[in-house]
Each structure stands twice: as structure tokens, then as C-alpha cells.
Design a protein around this motif. Structure first.
Motif, PDB file in Angstrom:
ATOM      1  N   GLY A  31       0.787  -1.222   0.000  1.00 54.11           N
ATOM      2  CA  GLY A  31       0.000   0.000   0.000  1.00 54.11           C
ATOM      3  C   GLY A  31       0.822   1.276   0.000  1.00 54.11           C
ATOM      4  O   GLY A  31       0.304   2.360   0.303  1.00 54.11           O
ATOM      5  N   LYS A  32       2.110   1.176  -0.354  1.00 54.82           N
ATOM      6  CA  LYS A  32       2.973   2.365  -0.355  1.00 54.82           C
ATOM      7  C   LYS A  32       2.762   3.229  -1.613  1.00 54.82           C
ATOM      8  O   LYS A  32       3.206   4.366  -1.652  1.00 54.82           O
ATOM      9  CB  LYS A  32       4.449   1.946  -0.297  1.00 54.82           C
ATOM     10  CG  LYS A  32       4.839   1.130   0.927  1.00 54.82           C
ATOM     11  CD  LYS A  32       4.985   1.982   2.157  1.00 54.82           C
ATOM     12  CE  LYS A  32       5.416   1.176   3.367  1.00 54.82           C
ATOM     13  NZ  LYS A  32       6.817   0.722   3.302  1.00 54.82           N
ATOM     14  N   ILE A  33       2.133   2.644  -2.645  1.00 55.93           N
ATOM     15  CA  ILE A  33       1.987   3.342  -3.923  1.00 55.93           C
ATOM     16  C   ILE A  33       0.572   3.882  -4.067  1.00 55.93           C
ATOM     17  O   ILE A  33      -0.415   3.146  -3.892  1.00 55.93           O
ATOM     18  CB  ILE A  33       2.292   2.395  -5.103  1.00 55.93           C
ATOM     19  CG1 ILE A  33       3.697   1.812  -4.990  1.00 55.93           C
ATOM     20  CG2 ILE A  33       2.103   3.116  -6.434  1.00 55.93           C
ATOM     21  CD1 ILE A  33       4.809   2.825  -5.033  1.00 55.93           C
ATOM     22  N   ARG A  34       0.469   5.162  -4.387  1.00 59.60           N
ATOM     23  CA  ARG A  34      -0.818   5.776  -4.741  1.00 59.60           C
ATOM     24  C   ARG A  34      -0.765   6.117  -6.222  1.00 59.60           C
ATOM     25  O   ARG A  34       0.180   6.773  -6.667  1.00 59.60           O
ATOM     26  CB  ARG A  34      -1.062   7.037  -3.921  1.00 59.60           C
ATOM     27  CG  ARG A  34      -1.087   6.794  -2.422  1.00 59.60           C
ATOM     28  CD  ARG A  34      -1.344   8.091  -1.645  1.00 59.60           C
ATOM     29  NE  ARG A  34      -0.414   9.148  -2.034  1.00 59.60           N
ATOM     30  CZ  ARG A  34       0.825   9.248  -1.576  1.00 59.60           C
ATOM     31  NH1 ARG A  34       1.302   8.336  -0.742  1.00 59.60           N
ATOM     32  NH2 ARG A  34       1.615  10.236  -1.968  1.00 59.60           N
ATOM     33  N   ALA A  35      -1.731   5.656  -6.968  1.00 57.70           N
ATOM     34  CA  ALA A  35      -1.697   5.868  -8.420  1.00 57.70           C
ATOM     35  C   ALA A  35      -3.104   6.052  -8.951  1.00 57.70           C
ATOM     36  O   ALA A  35      -4.084   5.563  -8.372  1.00 57.70           O
ATOM     37  CB  ALA A  35      -1.021   4.687  -9.111  1.00 57.70           C
ATOM     38  N   SER A  36      -3.198   6.779 -10.056  1.00 59.99           N
ATOM     39  CA  SER A  36      -4.453   6.881 -10.792  1.00 59.99           C
ATOM     40  C   SER A  36      -4.126   6.677 -12.255  1.00 59.99           C
ATOM     41  O   SER A  36      -3.265   7.367 -12.801  1.00 59.99           O
ATOM     42  CB  SER A  36      -5.111   8.246 -10.566  1.00 59.99           C
ATOM     43  OG  SER A  36      -4.252   9.292 -10.945  1.00 59.99           O
ATOM     44  N   GLY A  37      -4.776   5.691 -12.846  1.00 59.90           N
ATOM     45  CA  GLY A  37      -4.495   5.381 -14.240  1.00 59.90           C
ATOM     46  C   GLY A  37      -3.500   4.253 -14.380  1.00 59.90           C
ATOM     47  O   GLY A  37      -2.976   3.723 -13.394  1.00 59.90           O
ATOM     48  N   PRO A  38      -3.230   3.845 -15.623  1.00 57.68           N
ATOM     49  CA  PRO A  38      -2.340   2.707 -15.885  1.00 57.68           C
ATOM     50  C   PRO A  38      -0.973   2.879 -15.218  1.00 57.68           C
ATOM     51  O   PRO A  38      -0.342   3.925 -15.329  1.00 57.68           O
ATOM     52  CB  PRO A  38      -2.222   2.701 -17.412  1.00 57.68           C
ATOM     53  CG  PRO A  38      -3.478   3.350 -17.886  1.00 57.68           C
ATOM     54  CD  PRO A  38      -3.786   4.404 -16.866  1.00 57.68           C
TER      55      PRO A  38
END
Length: 413
Positions: free
Chosen positions: A300-307
Motif C-alpha cells: 500500500g505504499k503506492i498511490r496511483a491513478s491510471g495505468p
């Protein structure tokens, strides 16, 4: 920061030229989608499989681009490098392809598969010292003494441009890329990719986020970025030896501070779980350093939106280390329990505890029965059970069943 002229690293034109050069030896590696990681992140996730690259890692790109740029006079003097693994293989392979003699200094305890591969590529391998620092000093002395050209692992414009060719590939394979997650050691891979992706994003009029991941026990970049200058740290032991670098490269740091949006860290348990997930679900062998991006997503360390693309940067791992990592990953995922249970020293206790475990549909794979455990009363023995479970809930079910029967199991990690 995102315009080509303001970035310290190679220009897009530099990387395009490097791509032509590197294409002589490097494969365009597969881009695989991951339904499992997509569910975890909540966004489409793709894995760039440089673990399937020739020599087993992306390092061949930077090494070949740098060595190709040498003059005929420099090539005649040969090249020298120091490495415990992937850079050694990349330099040895590139030198062989270009017909240039190569000397590689490696630590005495280097994994045998990496040593054998480097020799198989035709390099003269010299074992020196027990840490990477000693081979580095030896390589510098060799270059001074013989005139051989030292090939750095990350801190050179030609090396960075070579690694940057991956940025071009990633954008072609995932044109609507929104986020890329990249392992960081000295910073060669991420500085190359970030300079390409930020320049292309500016041309396209959109944002591409670049997130770096370091092993918690070898995380020089968060400290250096906070200080605003290259800072050396003391490394603690980590399974991610391929990115265990005590300080950033100077040029790499200058690029990264302007182009990388965030750097996160993961611990060895996280990495072991990620490697296990890649084996089981993606059928991919990835070395610890190459799996840190997946570990960051899983934790859960990564926050992303989109590919989102996660780089699997290498697959060179000693099978003996892999065996240990799998066991560690199973334990970290609570699918492998090691229990110590004090028992009354009377007949039938071993059979009774085995029955309780079996009744929970768990599998006992190893048993040790001893009277010599610390803290035992004279009338007690200690039972050590190694048990396979289906995960945390099942493990707790087994522990609960033993406790319900009056036993006091202790989980031993």
C-alpha cells in the motif's frame, strides 16, 4: 523541471541514439498485465519484464551504450568494472559483443551463478575482498595501472541514456501510462527512465508520475533528498543486494531530485512476499532487488491513478537464496508456521498435538522433539512443529485449536 532543457540528464535525442545502439544486443522485453496487482492497487497494473532480458537484467543497456561510445584507442585498452552481479554480467556481455577485453572485480563471496555467468561471457574475473567497496578500489587501481577504461554502474551520462531506453519502450507498450514504479540502488535506471518520461510527458501535455522504491536497509535516497545533497549512509543487511548502494550517484541525484515524484521503502519481509507472489501468480522469477516495486504495491505504499507500470529490473538469483527467500516469504505471509509448544513429558503428547493440527486441515512438514529447550521444567519437553497453512486466518485457526486444548504454542519467526 519537466522541460527537456531544464533536466540535468540526457536529452530525448541522446536516448533515441542510445536506443539504436542498444538494439544491437538488448531485447524488447514483454509487458505483462497483472490482474492481481490491479486489484490491489485499484488501477491497471503492468509489469515490464527486464528479468527476461539477456544477461537477466536491464544493466546490459547502459553497459553496452557506454562501451560502444569508446574511441578505438580506448577500446584497445580494454574495460574494467566492479560488481557483485548484474553490472558485471552486463559489462562482460557488452565487451564480448564488441570484441573488447574486460576485467571484472567481484567480491569473494559472490553468488556462484553470477560468477559463472560473468566468466562465461568471456571476462577475466578477479575475486577481491568481501564487500563491493573492495572490488571498486581494486578496479580503480587496475584502471590507473593498465589504462583500462572504468565502466561505472550508474553515474555516467552514457549509462543513464542506455537505461533510459526503457522509458521509450514503456511508453510505446503502455501509451496511456500514468505512473511508473522503479527500483533504486545508485539511481541509474530511474534517472534514465525519469528524464525520458518527464520530457515526453511535457511534449504530450500530461503528467506521468515516477515513483522510486528502495530497500529499507539501504535507503540512501530519502536521506539525500531530505538533505538536498548526496549523503552516504551505513547499509544494513538486506536480501535486495542488487540495490544495496550506500550513496547516490552524483549525476543520478541531480536528475532524480528534479524528476522523481516520490521515493518509498520496503523491508525484507515485504520483498520476500512480493517474490513469492510473482512466482505463484505471474510465474516469473525475479530477484529481490527487482521485486521491490511489487512489494511497494502490495504494502500500500503506492498511490496511483491510471495505468501503472512496475519495473521488474532483474531475475538473477542464486537458487539457494531463492529457496531461503521462498521459505521466508511463506513465513511472512503466515503460510508457514514454526511453533514451539511446551508439553508434559509423558507418552501420547506428540500424537495428540498432531491430531489437533490435522483436524484443522493443516500440514505438519517437520517435527523436532527435545528435552533441552530453554525455560523448560524438568517434567517438560518442547515440541517444535513446522506447519503449512493457507494464510493468516488458517494459521490463527490452528493456534486457536491448540490453545483450546490447553496447549501454549509460541510462534517462532
Amino acid at each position: 523541471m519537466t522541460h527537456e532543457s531544464t533536466i540535468a540528464g540526457p536529452s530525448l535525442a541522446d536516448v533515441e541514439r542510445a536506443r539504436v545502439t542498444v538494439s544491437a544486443v538488448a531485447d524488447v522485453t514483454p509487458m505483462e498485465s497483472s490482474h492481481y496487482l490491479s486489484r490491489v492497487l485499484g488501477q491497471p497494473v503492468f509489469m515490464k519484464c527486464e528479468n527476461l532480458q539477456r544477461t537477466g537484467s536491464y544493466k546490459i543497456r547502459g553497459a553496452y551504450n557506454r562501451i560502444s561510445s569508446l574511441s578505438d584507442e580506448e577500446k584497445a585498452r580494454g574495460v574494467v568494472a566492479a560488481s557483485a552481479g548484474n553490472h558485471a554480467q552486463g559489462v562482460a556481455f557488452a565487451a564480448r559483443e564488441l570484441g573488447i577485453p574486460a576485467t571484472i572485480f567481484m567480491p569473494i563471496g559472490v553468488a556462484l551463478p553470477k560468477l559463472a555467468a560473468t566468466r562465461d561471457y568471456g571476462a577475466d574475473v578477479v575475486l577481491r575482498g568481501h564487500t563491493v567497496a573492495e572490488p571498486l578500489r581494486a578496479a580503480a587501481e587496475h584502471a590507473e595501472r593498465t589504462g583500462a577504461v572504468y565502466i561505472p554502474p550508474f553515474d555516467h551520462p552514457d549509462v543513464i541514456a542506455g537505461q533510459g531506453t526503457l522509458g521509450l519502450e514503456v511508453l510505446e507498450q503502455v501509451p496511456d501510462l500514468a505512473t511508473v514504479v522503479v527500483p533504486i540502488g545508485g539511481g541509474g535506471l530511474i534517472s534514465g527512465m525519469a528524464t525520458v518520461l518527464k520530457q515526453r510527458a511535457a511534449q504530450l501535455g500530461r503528467e506521468i508520475r515516477v515513483i522510486g522504491v528502495q530497500a529499507m536497509n539501504a535507503a540512501a535516497y530519502p536521506v539525500s533528498l531530505a538533505a538536498g545533497a548526496v549523503t552516504e549512509i551505513t547499509i544494513s543487511p538486506t536480501i535486495a543486494d542488487g540495490i544495496a548502494v550506500s550513496k547516490p550517484g552524483k549525476l543520478n541525484f541531480e536528475i532524480i531530485k528534479d524528476t522523481v515524484d516520490e521515493v518509498v521503502t520496503v523491508d525484507d519481509d515485504d520483498i520476500a512476499r512480493a517474490m513469492l507472489m510473482l512466482l505463484e501468480r505471474a510465474k516469473l522469477v525475479v530477484e529481490p532487488a527487482g521485486a521491490v516495486g511489487v512489494a511497494a504495491i502490495l504494502t500500500g505504499k503506492i498511490r496511483a491513478s491510471g495505468p501503472t507500470v512496475v519495473m521488474l529490473s532483474g531475475g538473477n538469483i542464486d537458487p539457494l537464496i531463492m529457496e531461503r527467500v521462498i521459505s521466508h516469504g511463506l513465513a511472512a505471509s503466515e503460510r508457514y508456521l514454526k511453533l514451539r509448544i511446551p508439553l508434559p513429558d509423558r507418552p501420547g503428547q506428540l500424537a495428540r498435538t498432531s491430531e489437533i493440527v490435522a483436524a484443522q486441515n493443516a500440514n505438519v512438514v517437520e517435527v523436532l522433539h527435545t528435552r533441552h529447550g530453554t525455560g523448560l521444567a524438568i517434567s517438560q519437553v518442547e515440541l517444535e512443529l513446522h506447519i503449512e497453512t493457507r494464510g493468516p486466518e488458517h494459521a490463527e485457526q490452528v493456534l486457536g485449536a491448540l490453545r483450546a486444548e490447553g496447549y501454549e504454542p509460541r510462534v517462532d519467526f
